[in-house]
Design a protein around this motif. Structure first.
Motif, PDB file in Angstrom:
ATOM      1  N   TYR A  72      11.675  22.065  24.715  1.00 44.28           N
ATOM      2  CA  TYR A  72      10.697  22.894  24.601  1.00 44.28           C
ATOM      3  C   TYR A  72      10.587  24.158  25.332  1.00 44.28           C
ATOM      4  O   TYR A  72      10.223  25.685  24.187  1.00 44.28           O
ATOM      5  CB  TYR A  72      10.110  22.108  25.217  1.00 44.28           C
ATOM      6  CG  TYR A  72       8.822  23.031  24.631  1.00 44.28           C
ATOM      7  CD1 TYR A  72       7.546  23.521  23.134  1.00 44.28           C
ATOM      8  CD2 TYR A  72       6.986  22.813  25.834  1.00 44.28           C
ATOM      9  CE1 TYR A  72       6.118  23.890  22.729  1.00 44.28           C
ATOM     10  CE2 TYR A  72       5.852  23.457  25.423  1.00 44.28           C
ATOM     11  CZ  TYR A  72       5.768  24.199  23.825  1.00 44.28           C
ATOM     12  OH  TYR A  72       4.945  24.853  23.688  1.00 44.28           O
TER      13      TYR A  72
ATOM     14  N   ILE B 177      13.961  16.851  22.270  1.00 40.40           N
ATOM     15  CA  ILE B 177      13.360  18.137  21.274  1.00 40.40           C
ATOM     16  C   ILE B 177      13.082  19.069  22.301  1.00 40.40           C
ATOM     17  O   ILE B 177      12.340  19.430  23.284  1.00 40.40           O
ATOM     18  CB  ILE B 177      12.044  18.150  20.658  1.00 40.40           C
ATOM     19  CG1 ILE B 177      12.400  17.293  19.920  1.00 40.40           C
ATOM     20  CG2 ILE B 177      12.221  19.645  19.869  1.00 40.40           C
ATOM     21  CD1 ILE B 177      11.627  15.732  19.935  1.00 40.40           C
TER      22      ILE B 177
ATOM     23  N   THR C 113       5.822  18.961  16.062  1.00 45.85           N
ATOM     24  CA  THR C 113       5.537  19.670  14.963  1.00 45.85           C
ATOM     25  C   THR C 113       4.562  20.732  15.670  1.00 45.85           C
ATOM     26  O   THR C 113       5.130  22.278  15.186  1.00 45.85           O
ATOM     27  CB  THR C 113       4.874  19.676  13.161  1.00 45.85           C
ATOM     28  OG1 THR C 113       5.704  18.857  12.406  1.00 45.85           O
ATOM     29  CG2 THR C 113       5.689  20.518  11.928  1.00 45.85           C
TER      30      THR C 113
ATOM     31  N   GLN D 110       6.293  22.227  18.443  1.00 45.75           N
ATOM     32  CA  GLN D 110       7.576  23.145  17.717  1.00 45.75           C
ATOM     33  C   GLN D 110       7.374  24.748  17.509  1.00 45.75           C
ATOM     34  O   GLN D 110       8.107  25.187  17.198  1.00 45.75           O
ATOM     35  CB  GLN D 110       8.198  22.413  17.103  1.00 45.75           C
ATOM     36  CG  GLN D 110       9.341  21.166  17.870  1.00 45.75           C
ATOM     37  CD  GLN D 110      10.126  20.610  16.417  1.00 45.75           C
ATOM     38  OE1 GLN D 110       9.766  19.510  15.300  1.00 45.75           O
ATOM     39  NE2 GLN D 110      11.322  19.650  16.832  1.00 45.75           N
ATOM     40  N   LYS D 111       6.006  24.515  16.561  1.00 46.77           N
ATOM     41  CA  LYS D 111       5.987  26.194  16.272  1.00 46.77           C
ATOM     42  C   LYS D 111       5.724  26.678  17.381  1.00 46.77           C
ATOM     43  O   LYS D 111       5.586  27.909  17.178  1.00 46.77           O
ATOM     44  CB  LYS D 111       4.710  25.749  15.238  1.00 46.77           C
ATOM     45  CG  LYS D 111       5.302  25.308  13.966  1.00 46.77           C
ATOM     46  CD  LYS D 111       4.012  24.960  12.769  1.00 46.77           C
ATOM     47  CE  LYS D 111       4.896  24.846  11.052  1.00 46.77           C
ATOM     48  NZ  LYS D 111       3.655  24.106  10.596  1.00 46.77           N
TER      49      LYS D 111
ATOM     50  N   ARG E  20       6.314  27.801  20.561  1.00 46.31           N
ATOM     51  CA  ARG E  20       7.663  27.179  22.019  1.00 46.31           C
ATOM     52  C   ARG E  20       8.529  28.534  22.597  1.00 46.31           C
ATOM     53  O   ARG E  20       8.613  29.227  21.271  1.00 46.31           O
ATOM     54  CB  ARG E  20       8.757  26.084  21.332  1.00 46.31           C
ATOM     55  CG  ARG E  20       9.278  26.025  20.471  1.00 46.31           C
ATOM     56  CD  ARG E  20      10.373  25.031  20.274  1.00 46.31           C
ATOM     57  NE  ARG E  20      11.200  25.015  19.543  1.00 46.31           N
ATOM     58  CZ  ARG E  20      12.011  24.472  19.229  1.00 46.31           C
ATOM     59  NH1 ARG E  20      12.509  23.301  20.274  1.00 46.31           N
ATOM     60  NH2 ARG E  20      13.280  24.213  18.292  1.00 46.31           N
TER      61      ARG E  20
END
Length: 266
Positions: free
Chosen positions: A114, A112, A241, A244-245, A247
């Motif tokens: 970043y 994912i 999670t 991801q919030k 980044r």
């Protein structure tokens, strides 16, 4: 189980097949029950994360501190290493998640995106190269270079740049410790390529200098990785999670400043 699937088997074979399916079902039920319990009450949540040396030092302290303020019942253990070493750790189930600089990933890895950081050419302010406005890789190939260890993403990116032009540095010093590399550079023992997050303060203080490259810039993408197809534990899923919030796909420096500022005001 469909009847036509069982008929060709003898009675004993059919029983074994049914037993194996039953075992799998009970295992899945146990895992689901455990996941639900952990999700409802995370006091038993534990997560082991692999992180590259630079990120462990400059990004993760504020990030994990902020995370544990929000989720105090999740215990986080952090192991440092090189990007390639951490990929191996994921494949060997030593970590559920790892934060690494992008290298060629095996097919079994999910990543994912970043953030991103620039890789800077750094020298001592007293080095002859420091007087140049720009420098080429062909010029650098004649000078001693101090690089991070063989499994690091920084060395992978820089080495690829040299090889693309048919170049090979005349003298190479390899070290696994970033602080040691900075000390060698400061003493004029050679130049190095380091992630900008590692040398921001030294450049501000004038302890190290950075020189633009004629051949363009080196950058590295930073990803969160986990094993493809693996169901993450509630603790790992919560941490992913959270990341991801928090980044910034374009700048690690900006992201670090924002997280540090947020942690200081929370």
């Amino acid at each position: 189980i469909k009847t036509r699937d069982v008929v060709p088997l003898g009675g004993g074979m059919a029983f074994i097949a049914l037993y194996e399916y039953g075992e799998k079902i009970f295992t899945l039920v146990d895992e689901a029950t455990k996941a639900v319990q952990e999700l409802q009450d995370l006091k038993h949540g534990h997560l082991r994360v692999g992180v590259t040396q630079a990120l462990a030092q400059y990004l993760m302290p504020s990030l994990i501190s902020d995370f544990q303020d929000r989720y105090p019942r999740i215990a986080v253990s952090m192991d440092g290493g090189s990007s390639r070493g951490l990929v191996e750790g994921i494949l060997q189930h030593r970590y559920e998640l790892a934060v690494v600089a992008r290298v060629p990933y095996p097919e079994r890895i999910t990543f994912i995106p970043y953030t991103r950081d620039e890789i800077l050419l750094v020298v001592s302010p007293h080095h002859a190269l420091a007087r140049k406005k720009k420098v080429s890789l062909s010029e650098l190939a004649k000078e001693p270079v101090i690089l991070t260890d063989a499994k690091s993403a920084v060395k992978f990116s820089v080495w690829k740049g040299f090889e693309k032009r048919g170049l090979h540095p005349a003298s190479i010093i390899e070290a696994g410790n970033i602080e040691f590399i900075k000390q060698l550079v400061e003493k004029g023992k050679g130049y190095s390529f380091l992630a900008s997050i590692c040398v921001r303060e030294e450049i501000k203080q004038g302890v190290l200098s950075t020189i633009p490259l004629e051949n363009g810039i080196f950058t590295m993408d930073i990803d969160v990785i986990h094993l493809k197809g693996k169901t993450l534990s509630p603790a790992a899923s919560t941490f992913l999670t959270f990341m991801q919030k928090h980044r910034d796909l374009t700048s690690l420096g900006k992201l670090t400043d924002e997280i540090t500022k947020g942690a200081g005001t929370s």
